[in-house]
Design an enzyme around this catalytic site. Structure first.
Site, PDB file in Angstrom:
ATOM      1  N   THR A   1      -0.604   7.071  18.164  1.00  0.00           N
ATOM      2  CA  THR A   1      -1.606   8.306  17.681  1.00  0.00           C
ATOM      3  C   THR A   1      -1.947   8.099  16.511  1.00  0.00           C
ATOM      4  O   THR A   1      -1.358   7.875  15.533  1.00  0.00           O
ATOM      5  CB  THR A   1      -1.020   9.528  18.373  1.00  0.00           C
ATOM      6  OG1 THR A   1      -0.031   9.895  17.305  1.00  0.00           O
ATOM      7  CG2 THR A   1      -0.622   9.494  19.632  1.00  0.00           C
TER       8      THR A   1
ATOM      9  N   TYR B   1       0.909  -1.147   0.126  1.00  0.00           N
ATOM     10  CA  TYR B   1       0.034  -0.019  -0.010  1.00  0.00           C
ATOM     11  C   TYR B   1       0.712   1.285   0.032  1.00  0.00           C
ATOM     12  O   TYR B   1       0.674   2.177  -1.052  1.00  0.00           O
ATOM     13  CB  TYR B   1      -0.950  -0.021   1.301  1.00  0.00           C
ATOM     14  CG  TYR B   1      -1.653   0.943   1.390  1.00  0.00           C
ATOM     15  CD1 TYR B   1      -3.118   1.187   0.455  1.00  0.00           C
ATOM     16  CD2 TYR B   1      -1.835   2.087   2.240  1.00  0.00           C
ATOM     17  CE1 TYR B   1      -4.030   2.164   0.456  1.00  0.00           C
ATOM     18  CE2 TYR B   1      -2.483   3.209   2.372  1.00  0.00           C
ATOM     19  CZ  TYR B   1      -3.783   3.209   1.590  1.00  0.00           C
ATOM     20  OH  TYR B   1      -4.789   4.129   1.594  1.00  0.00           O
TER      21      TYR B   1
ATOM     22  N   GLY C   1      -1.798   0.705  22.861  1.00  0.00           N
ATOM     23  CA  GLY C   1      -2.914   1.886  22.625  1.00  0.00           C
ATOM     24  C   GLY C   1      -2.303   3.199  22.760  1.00  0.00           C
ATOM     25  O   GLY C   1      -3.125   4.069  22.759  1.00  0.00           O
TER      26      GLY C   1
ATOM     27  N   ASN D   1     -14.012  -0.809  13.875  1.00  0.00           N
ATOM     28  CA  ASN D   1     -13.782  -1.759  14.588  1.00  0.00           C
ATOM     29  C   ASN D   1     -14.565  -1.540  15.990  1.00  0.00           C
ATOM     30  O   ASN D   1     -15.012  -2.191  16.725  1.00  0.00           O
ATOM     31  CB  ASN D   1     -12.418  -2.367  14.956  1.00  0.00           C
ATOM     32  CG  ASN D   1     -12.152  -3.165  13.755  1.00  0.00           C
ATOM     33  OD1 ASN D   1     -12.592  -3.562  12.725  1.00  0.00           O
ATOM     34  ND2 ASN D   1     -10.751  -3.785  13.891  1.00  0.00           N
TER      35      ASN D   1
END
Ligand code: NAD
Ligand code: UDP
Length: 360
Positions: free
Chosen positions: A233, A168, A230, A213
């Site tokens: 950013t 990509y 998590g 999601n």
């Protein structure tokens, strides 16, 4: 030193054109049945234009454009951009065809890179044949896992050329290279917009990207899948703001080629996003922490000075507001699929009385 982005005529009065494309035109939107493409088709029609939506439905959905099919100015062409484009008579081209979610673009990486590179080439060939401007939906992924923060258009990026995301990232980088070569060599009018994480209605519930999601998981009280800690950013742009930026970019004068960052400069950690989504949906979903995918960028935030300057544009939708609108969309989609599931279950039972009473 990186070369400067191409904004050839810097005259203050010449730089901007109004956001609305005031004279009605005939547009081609490749990838028009996708998430962003379907909103773009709709906005172009609302402005009185004619739209040819070209898509092969790799990741797009007929549902995204179902409401446009009866519009007299709308036309759907089913076609794979890996093949040369049909000789369509249009005055401008938006090239959006390409899967954009890591889950989708990594499923068939060779096809992804072919779509990105050959799709760009074919859009440019048609633009050359028609003498029409062509806009490329490029991406913040050209910056890879960025060492410069926030990212300006002068940054050349930090992409792993042989990793899982390369099909990509490098596909889109190659597409940008082809766009600028066609511009320099053949004088084609190009517009390159580097889109940062965009979300909103028409995302597929199984799209695999973080906003869809988390919303789908939260609305169903399923565990929310956080990759890594998590702490990485992202900066999330609501789709209607993004479409406005694409329209403004297309409406710039011929000398404005970009590349130009298009995104929302408000930056959030993934945990902050979870927090906001749990609050908005009132969900009691627990979190599960899964391994961080390979080459997952640690931070991303666009510097949108050029967009402000050349497009007089900045996003106006705050994340909370955009998430509320998107949550309402997914609620409706989930409600409909539950009803359809129920209907197909009763049809199954009517067709197969033998199944009644077997727990189905
Ligand atoms: P999407 O997957 O919803 O839409 C892509 C569309 O392209 C789909 O309708 C798909 O069927 C079509 N398509 C894919 N391969 C094709 C092919 N070979 N021939 C014809 N059609 C094909 O994704 P999206 O989020 O709407 O992204 C649209 C464009 O914007 C993509 O080019 C993407 O790279 C770019 N972009 C999106 C984001 C984002 O956050 N959504 C960020 C950066 C760049
Ligand atoms: N992500 C996550 N859980 C998910 C999907 C994604 O924590 O269920 C993370 C992912 O690892 C990345 C961020 O969210 O750090 C954005 O992912 P997405 O696939 O939406 O976009 P991209 O990585 O291309 O920016």
């Amino acid at each position: 030193m990186p070369s400067r982005p191409r904004f050839e005529r810097q005259g203050r009065r010449d730089r901007r054109r109004p956001s609305a494309l005031t004279v009605a035109k005939r547009y081609l939107v490749t990838g028009g049945a996708g998430f962003i493409g379907s909103h773009l088709c709709q906005r172009l029609l609302e402005q009185g234009n004619q739209v040819i939506c070209l898509d092969d439905f790799t990741t797009g959905s007929p549902l995204n454009i179902a409401h446009l099919l009866d519009h007299p100015n709308f036309c759907l062409v089913e076609h794979d951009v890996i093949q040369p484009l049909p000789a369509l008579e249009v005055e401008a081209i938006f090239n959006l065809a390409c899967p954009a979610s890591p889950v989708h673009y990594q499923r068939d990486p060779v096809r992804t890179i072919r779509t990105s590179v050959l799709g760009a080439l074919h859009a440019l060939e048609l633009a050359q044949h028609l003498g029409a401007p062509v806009l490329q939906a490029s991406t913040s992924e050209v910056y890879g896992d960025p060492a410069m923060h926030p990212q300006t258009e002068l940054y050349w990026g930090n992409v792993n050329p042989i990793g899982l995301r390369a099909c990509y990232d490098e596909g889109k980088r190659c597409a940008e290279a082809i766009f600028f070569d066609y511009h320099r060599q053949y004088g084609i009018e190009i517009k390159v917009g580097r889109i940062f994480n965009t979300y909103g209605p028409h995302m597929h519930p199984a799209d695999g990207r973080v906003v869809s999601n988390f919303l789908v998981q939260a609305l169903q009280n399923q565990p929310i899948t956080v990759f890594g800690q998590g702490t990485q950013t992202r900066s999330f742009c609501y789709v209607e703001d993004l479409v406005e930026a694409l329209l403004r970019l297309m409406a710039t004068e011929a000398g404005v080629c970009g590349p130009i960052n298009l995104g929302n400069p408000e930056e959030f950690t993934i945990l902050e996003l979870v927090q906001l989504i749990r609050e908005i949906t009132g969900s009691g979903s627990e979190l599960i922490f899964l391994p961080l995918p390979q080459d997952d960028p640690r931070q991303r935030r666009p510097d949108i000075s050029l967009a402000r300057q050349f497009l007089a544009w900045e996003p106006s939708t705050r994340l909370r507001e955009g998430l509320i609108l998107t949550a309402a969309y997914f609620e409706e989609i989930l409600r409909r699929s539950r009803t359809e599931l129920k209907a197909s279950r009763s049809e199954l039972l009517l067709d197969n009385p033998a199944l009644v009473g077997r727990g189905l």
